[in-house]
Structure formats: C-alpha cells, structure tokens
Design a protein around this motif. Structure first.
Motif, mmCIF file in Angstrom:
data_model
loop_
_atom_site.group_PDB
_atom_site.id
_atom_site.type_symbol
_atom_site.label_atom_id
_atom_site.label_comp_id
_atom_site.label_asym_id
_atom_site.label_seq_id
_atom_site.Cartn_x
_atom_site.Cartn_y
_atom_site.Cartn_z
ATOM 1 N N LEU A 13 -4.651 -2.345 -13.390
ATOM 2 C CA LEU A 13 -4.364 -1.489 -12.242
ATOM 3 C C LEU A 13 -5.639 -0.960 -11.590
ATOM 4 C CD1 LEU A 13 -2.186 -0.033 -10.560
ATOM 5 C CD2 LEU A 13 -2.224 1.800 -12.251
ATOM 6 N N THR A 14 -6.681 -0.762 -12.393
ATOM 7 C CA THR A 14 -7.919 -0.185 -11.867
ATOM 8 C C THR A 14 -8.599 -1.110 -10.865
ATOM 9 O OG1 THR A 14 -8.265 1.063 -13.907
ATOM 10 C CG2 THR A 14 -10.184 0.720 -12.507
ATOM 11 N N PRO A 16 -7.473 -3.457 -8.488
ATOM 12 C CA PRO A 16 -7.069 -3.374 -7.072
ATOM 13 C C PRO A 16 -7.239 -1.982 -6.489
ATOM 14 C CG PRO A 16 -5.139 -3.569 -8.490
ATOM 15 C CD PRO A 16 -6.333 -3.801 -9.354
ATOM 16 N N LEU A 17 -7.017 -0.934 -7.292
ATOM 17 C CA LEU A 17 -7.193 0.414 -6.763
ATOM 18 C C LEU A 17 -8.656 0.677 -6.415
ATOM 19 C CD1 LEU A 17 -4.834 2.581 -9.025
ATOM 20 C CD2 LEU A 17 -4.445 1.785 -6.695
ATOM 21 N N GLY A 60 -7.664 -3.875 1.215
ATOM 22 C CA GLY A 60 -6.861 -3.120 0.255
ATOM 23 C C GLY A 60 -6.517 -1.723 0.713
ATOM 24 N N VAL A 64 -2.642 -0.439 0.356
ATOM 25 C CA VAL A 64 -2.438 0.430 -0.801
ATOM 26 C C VAL A 64 -2.217 1.879 -0.368
ATOM 27 C CG1 VAL A 64 -3.500 1.376 -2.877
ATOM 28 C CG2 VAL A 64 -3.693 -1.066 -2.387
ATOM 29 N N ILE A 191 5.853 -1.292 -5.246
ATOM 30 C CA ILE A 191 5.645 -2.693 -4.889
ATOM 31 C C ILE A 191 6.515 -3.068 -3.697
ATOM 32 C CG2 ILE A 191 5.769 -5.061 -5.722
ATOM 33 C CD1 ILE A 191 3.562 -3.231 -6.929
ATOM 34 N N VAL A 194 4.745 -2.002 -0.661
ATOM 35 C CA VAL A 194 3.653 -2.894 -0.285
ATOM 36 C C VAL A 194 4.161 -4.022 0.602
ATOM 37 C CG1 VAL A 194 2.003 -4.576 -1.186
ATOM 38 C CG2 VAL A 194 2.243 -2.357 -2.296
ATOM 39 N N ILE A 239 -2.336 -8.074 -5.526
ATOM 40 C CA ILE A 239 -1.014 -7.444 -5.382
ATOM 41 C C ILE A 239 -0.242 -7.532 -6.696
ATOM 42 C CG2 ILE A 239 1.208 -7.629 -4.195
ATOM 43 C CD1 ILE A 239 -0.304 -8.507 -1.704
ATOM 44 N N CYS A 241 -1.588 -7.673 -9.648
ATOM 45 C CA CYS A 241 -2.209 -6.704 -10.563
ATOM 46 C C CYS A 241 -1.693 -5.295 -10.309
ATOM 47 C CB CYS A 241 -3.732 -6.740 -10.395
ATOM 48 S SG CYS A 241 -4.528 -8.196 -11.093
ATOM 49 N N LEU A 242 -1.480 -4.960 -9.039
ATOM 50 C CA LEU A 242 -0.885 -3.658 -8.724
ATOM 51 C C LEU A 242 0.472 -3.496 -9.394
ATOM 52 C CD1 LEU A 242 -1.593 -3.007 -4.923
ATOM 53 C CD2 LEU A 242 -2.250 -1.550 -6.831
ATOM 54 N N LEU A 246 0.807 -1.179 -12.777
ATOM 55 C CA LEU A 246 1.586 0.041 -12.603
ATOM 56 C C LEU A 246 2.777 0.081 -13.549
ATOM 57 C CD1 LEU A 246 1.839 2.633 -10.913
ATOM 58 C CD2 LEU A 246 3.271 1.352 -9.328
#
Length: 796
Positions: A13-14, A16-17, A60, A64, A191, A194, A239, A241-242, A246
C-alpha cells in the motif's frame, strides 16, 4: 503469518500512496513528445508519445486524492445518516432519510454520472462530490443494517435506562460495534471510487481524458499493449497494489478489533451411513483447559454410553460450558486444551472437530444461535432438507411440524414467518432445541435447556430428553435445574473450580453425596421466611395497562387491561407460560416498552410511559434486571465501569463514590474485583446475572423488577441472590416484582402472585394460598408440577 501478511499489505500500500503524494515533486519538466508506444525513456512512451515514467509520477495524485476525498465525504455523510435512521424510534425519521437514498440507488451509477456531467461544472471538487453522492446511499444502508440490532438491543436499552450519554451510546457502543463492518466495506468502496474517477474523466468531469492519471492511462494505452506493455502494466499494477494493500491492512484491523464471542459449533449433517460404535460413545480422559494465568478445567475424565444422560452440575464459572465446548473441539481464544476426547470412535481436537452429523448443541443463550434476519420457518425447512435430502417437500414440512409440536411451539404459517426477535426468551430456547432435534445427532449437548422455561415446558423438555435417550442418543446436560437433573440423569458429574469433585450414578450421588460442595448444591431450598415488613398502602400501582407488539404490518395485543398494586417492602411474583406477556408487562412498568393504554404510578405520582420522558430520579426509582444478562452489557467496557454507571448518572455520585458503591454491590453478589475489571465476554453467564443485579441496585431503587434474575444459577448462588434480595427489601423497604418460572424462587420471595395467560390475568392471590391450594388449572400446573413426575430416568 498474520504479522507477515500485515507487513506485506502495508508495504504494498505504501508504494502507490508514496507515488501519489511525492511523485509530482520528483517529476521533471515535460519534454517534447515523440513517436507513440516507442522505447524512448525508461518505460517508453504512451499513446500520444509522452514519457510513461513521467506520467506515472504525475498520475497518482489526481486519482488517489480524489478517490480518498470522495470516500471520506461519503462516509462522513452516509454513516451519521445510517446511524440516525437505525437509532431513531420514530418511523417517519427512518422513512425520511432512507427513501430518498433508495431512489438514488435505483438510478445506475453510469447514468447518474452522465446526468451530472451534463449539469455540473468540470473540476476535481465536482468529481469528489459526484463520486461521494454515488457511494453515499450504499454506505448509509450498510450502516443502518449493521447498527439496527445494536441500537434496539438489550445493551442499548440498559444504557438508556441508566441515562448513559449519547456519546457512549452512539460512537462508544454502536459505532464500535459496526466499525468492523465499515472497515470491511471501506476497502471495496475505495477501489470502486478509483474506477468511478476514471469513468468520470472520460465524461469530462474532473481530469481531462488525456491527463496524467493512472486509471486513464490504463484505458487509453491498452490499444498499444503489445507494443509498449509498460504503459498499461505499471499504472494497472499500482491500482492493484492500492486494492490488495488496503484490503490486507483492513483485514488485520478487523482481526485485532474483534471481540471474542462464543462460536457456534458446526451444524450436524445427516446421520445416514454411520458406523456403529462399540464401547462408550463418548470418552474423555484428563481433559484440561488453561489460560496464561488460570486453570478453567482440571483433569476431567468421563465416559458415556449411547442412550445415557450425563448431567454436569456446578457453580457458575466452574468450567461446565468450557468442558462442553471442548467436546465439540471448540475453545475460547487464549485457552489451551490438553487430554483426549473421543466421540463415536474418532478423536476430537480443535483441529479435528466432530464429524458433521455427530453432535448437536443447544447453547445457553438461544438468541446467539438464531439467525437474526431470517424467518424461523425458512431456517427450519432448510435444516430438514439438509438432513434428509432425499425426502419430498411434504415430508420436510411434516418433519418440521412434528418437531415444533414436540417442543410446544405452533407450526402455523403466521408463526413460521416470524423472526427470532419476535419470540420470547422461552420460545427462542425451544426453537434452538427444535434445530437440534431436526439434526438427528448421536450426541446432544444441552447447555441450560430449561433456562427461562415455565414448569409445563420444563416437563416437556424432560420428557423429550428422556425420549431421545431411549432412542439411543447420548445427552450431556449442563444444568442448574436440579428438578430436571433428578428427573432425567443417569450419571452426574460435579465440577468445582474446574475439577471433578464427584462423579457417579445419579441415584447414588443424589441419595448420598460424598463431597461437601455436592451436598451444598443439592440442598433443598430454605424454608420460607416470615413475611416481610411493609406498608399496606400501594407504592406501585398499575391501572388498565395494555400493550401491543408489531408483527410485520400488524399490531398484536400482548397484554390486556392489567391492574396491579404492590406495597413497599412487598414482593409480587408474575408467573405464566412462555409468551404469556410477563416480560412485556415488566418492560412497560420500567418504561422500556410503551403501553398502549393504562398508567403506572409510583407513590401516587404518574410515570411517563416511555423511559426517555422520565426524570433521572424516576429512572433510578424503578430499575429493571434484564432476562438476557449477557446481551444487556456493553461488550467493549468493563463490568465494573458499567456497574458504577447508574450511581454516577442517576444519583449524581462522584466517579470514586460510584466505583466504591459498585465494588461493594458486586462483592455482595459474590464477584471479586479481579473478575469485574474484565470485559463481559470473560465472565460466565451466571456471573453476568449477578453483575446485572448489582448494576440495577447501584441507583438505590425503590422498585426492582427482576426478569428471571436467577435463571441459569446454581442452587448455592441462587440462594445467595434470593437472600440478598430478601434482606434488601426488608432493610430498605424495597418493592420487588419477580418474573420467574422457578417455583422455589416464587416460594421464597413472593407475598402475592399474579398468573398471566395470553396477556390477561387469570389468577391472583396470596403466595401461601396459590402455592398450596390453587383453584385455576394453569396456576396448579405452573406452581405444583415437577419434572420428576413427568419423566423417569432412561436407564434406571
């Protein structure tokens, strides 16, 4: 494994954020566009010749941040709306909030996006509002559905009765109770947001269709997937990975935030093709259950043949339920089992529970074993089909009808269409027994099957258990009901602090118990004390009281034109069959159920029909001890804190004074400080019964309503509670209203008795008269019948 999964989710998660937040800072100035889908740059170029790496760094933040903002906005509006709809006791509030949201749900999200795109100005703020508006109705509906049973359950009623603050009732109790549902929904909701952002971009809302946006990149570059796969694979992976990161993180939060609760044993399956077992059907050797600092069961050994009934007795907290769950391969988190359990020739462990179809279980809390949102008839017919798949639908209906008749429940269509919460506690208990009977198991574990049952139904349970044993089913009976134990048991196992202090044939143990603890448990109830000192002038007067229950769209009258009068220091016992209206009458007096007609007066002062309209001193003066003690406690706060609450809220005591009062009362009912400083899930059912009584006494009431207060307690503890109640009413002129099916309780406490049948008073009079020379047939059946007269042991 769980820790590794959590760390993996956080790492996934880290990435893509971090790119969404810091990517634009790392991106360089855009260069000239080159040939589309070429190999220039680290990741090549996209469909218009831009550098894919630069687009990934820039793309992103929009998707996001817009998705996060829209999701947060939807929850900030949808959750309070759902909570308000669930907690409101005015139907029009629920309708006003939910019907417009239902209309919004009826419009497809894509069509709603198109409609809004035609009228709303483009921009990221508009996009946030549109995506939030699309997700809001579903969030509100999910919140309402999750909060509804909490907002109207016994724990919420107890908090309203004790005038807890809205913060403790709403965010503190309901909010904590639904947080796991909302967490589970949040990952999927984010998601979805998104992809809604990406869809909206194509319609001209928010970012432009050719802007740097991960979702747009996936869609616009897919035509060149085989020419330049990085243009699609990298944003798609981010996406993914998000979504995966999460969900892994929220899964860990769900597990760590869960409150332990008794799990339901696996449903037994069909009994066909079972191999006959030679020797004992159930064999237990040196069974031990321990926690880090406590031994719950200490070396229990027992054998049980097919067709025998083993009664396990002991004080509350002695290890009965832990032993029974171990027979099913179940254990509370944090408890370790050792020893051997063999059932039907197969070993039973936590890793290998009994073969489906071998064991049936009737839990102590019937509501916990019933599906709250399914009609009882549908569940019964499903069980019948599961255990007899080859039978016809008519045969299934006949099986359900026969089982309901055996447990004294109606089998008409109107009853079968009810939900479990529309049944009384006794009816719920009998329904759970019906589930077990439909399963045709070879072992039945019955945990307090007669708790909250009237004498006639207890007789039926005794006959049914005896009949099951005669048909070859072994029964393990956990019970404090010594009348039932004497009537049906072949063996008796006595537990004390987890250890088996006595075990033998029932006739021998009952006739000549060897251990002092066994003699105390089996001792007859004490002789009735002399009448309590009290005034003749009524302190509590009920006049013309009637009440209804909603049954779908219909109103069903539950009690009709009831008149009662109780003087200070006196005890009125209300008896009747399960479902006769006793609990509804008690709830009307306490203000928990609004009366349709009639009045309740305390010392000449009329009390409001609804407890929310009563003043704090009026609430403190009339207190109610709930029948389902476990359900009446907030599972997220310690028992001590909840016991001290009434003194703080209703008597304006300081926190320290309230704590001292609570500790004193809890000690008087036999609970130590180290026990009550834990949450309710760590206490046994009997301990919670006593804690509920102490909590009600903390406000120093003038009238105390006890709804099956001693149900499920051993005789020693029951005697202590009854003695305490009798002492309190003598010393404080406390007026008692006792709802009970236990003749011994009525005989020890009651000065007057009222008998209800189908919501109406059919008999009343002094306790001495009705206990010995009742004229009405129902009174005689309820107060004079003993299971021992209705059933005999299966193997004398």
């Amino acid at each position: 494994m769980r820790r590794l999964r959590t760390l993996t989710g956080a790492a996934v998660l880290t990435v893509p954020l971090a790119l969404a937040v810091f990517g634009p800072m790392l991106a360089s100035e855009p260069g000239d566009r080159v040939f589309p889908f070429s190999g220039d740059g680290v990741l090549g170029t996209d469909f218009v010749g831009r550098d894919v790496g630069q687009q990934v760094l820039l793309g992103g933040r929009s998707v996001v941040l817009v998705a996060v903002g829209a999701t947060l906005l939807a929850y900030l509006i949808g959750v309070p709306a759902g909570l308000l709809a669930a907690s409101s006791r005015r139907r029009w509030v629920d309708e006003l909030l939910m019907r417009p949201l239902d209309l919004t749900l009826a419009v497809p999200s894509l069509l709603l996006l198109i409609l809004l795109a035609a009228t709303a100005p483009p921009g990221p703020l508009t996009l946030v509002g549109i995506v939030a508006l699309i997700g809001l109705p579903e969030i509100a509906r999910i919140t309402r559905a999750a909060a509804l049973p909490l907002a109207h359950g016994p724990a919420m009623e107890a908090m309203r009765l004790y005038r807890e603050t809205w913060w403790r009732r709403g965010p503190g109790y309901v909010g904590t109770g639904i947080r796991r549902v909302l967490l589970a929904d949040a990952g999927v909701r984010f998601i979805g947001a998104v992809y809604l952002v990406a869809t909206a971009s194509f319609l001209g809302i928010g970012v432009a269709p050719d802007a740097a946006d991960w979702a747009v990149m996936v869609d616009r570059n897919r035509t060149g997937l085989f020419l330049q796969p990085w243009a699609v694979a990298v944003p798609a992976a981010l996406i993914i990975c998000l979504a995966v990161g999460l969900n892994l993180v929220t899964d860990r939060m769900l597990i760590s935030g869960a409150v332990p609760s008794p799990s339901t044993p696996p449903a037994p399956a069909t009994t066909e093709d079972r191999e006959p077992v030679s020797g004992p059907l159930l064999h237990v050797q040196d069974l031990t259950a321990t926690t880090v600092d406590r031994t719950l069961v200490d070396g229990v050994s027992v054998s049980l043949q097919a067709g025998e009934i083993l009664a396990v007795i002991g004080a509350s907290g002695s290890g009965k339920t832990t032993t029974a769950r171990a027979l099913l391969g179940e254990v509370t988190p944090g408890v370790t089992l050792t020893g051997t359990v063999t059932l039907a020739g197969r070993p039973v462990t936590t890793a290998t529970p009994p073969v489906p179809g071998t064991a049936g279980y009737v839990p102590q809390q019937p509501a916990a074993a019933l599906h709250p949102v399914r009609r009882i008839g549908a569940v019964l017919h499903e069980i019948a089909r599961h255990h007899a798949p080859g039978d016809s639908r008519i045969a299934h209906r006949r099986a359900v009808t026969a089982v309901l008749d055996r447990v004294s429940l109606p089998a008409d269509r109107r009853f079968l269409r009810r939900f479990p919460h529309q049944l009384s506690g006794g009816q719920q208990q009998r329904l759970v027994i019906a589930h077990a009977l439909l399963a045709h198991a070879v072992l039945l574990i019955a945990d307090e099957p007669t708790t909250g049952q009237d004498a006639l139904t207890r007789n039926d349970v005794a006959r049914e258990l005896t009949k099951l044993a005669r048909e070859g089913i072994a029964v393990v009976l956990l019970s404090h009901d010594l009348h039932l134990v004497r009537a049906v048991a072949d063996q008796i196992l006595v537990l004390h602090r987890g250890a088996a202090v006595e075990h033998g044939r029932a006739a021998e143990v009952l006739a000549a118990p060897r251990q002092r603890h066994t003699r105390e448990l089996l001792a007859p109830p004490p002789a009735r004390p002399v009448a309590a000192v009290g005034e003749d002038r009524p302190l509590l007067r009920v006049t013309g009281l009637s009440a209804v229950h909603r049954d779908g769209g219909r109103r069903r009258e539950v009690i009709r034109e009831i008149d009662l009068a109780v003087a200070a220091g006196r005890c009125l016992a209300v008896v009747g069959r399960s479902g006769s209206g006793k609990t509804t009458l008690a709830r009307c007096v306490a203000g928990l159920h609004p009366a349709r007609t009639g009045q309740v007066a305390l010392d000449g002062h009329h009390l409001a029909a609804h407890l929310d309209s009563r003043q704090p001193h009026e609430l403190g003066a009339v207190q109610y001890v709930f029948q389902d003690a476990r359900a009446s406690f907030n599972p997220y706060r310690t028992v001590l804190d909840q016991t001290a609450g009434p003194a703080r809220r209703l008597r304006n005591a300081t926190p320290e004074q309230a704590r001292r009062t609570a500790l004193h009362l809890l000690e008087r009912v036999g609970l130590a400080e180290h026990t009550v400083t834990q949450r309710p899930d760590r206490l046994s059912g009997g301990e919670l019964h006593r804690a509920a009584l102490a909590r009600a006494l903390a406000s120093e009431p003038r009238v105390l309503i006890c709804d099956e207060t001693t149900a499920g307690l051993d005789s020693v503890t029951q005697h202590g509670i009854l003695t305490l109640l009798d002492d309190l009413r003598r010393s404080l002129a406390l007026t008692l209203i006792v709802i009970s099916h236990d003749r011994d309780v009525v005989a020890q406490l009651a000065d007057q008795i009222v008998v209800l049948d189908n919501g109406a008073v059919v008999d009343r009079g002094p306790a001495e008269l009705l206990l010995t020379h009742a004229h009405h047939p129902l009174t005689s059946a309820l107060l004079h019948t003993d299971p021992a007269t209705a059933a005999a042991p299966s193997n004398p």
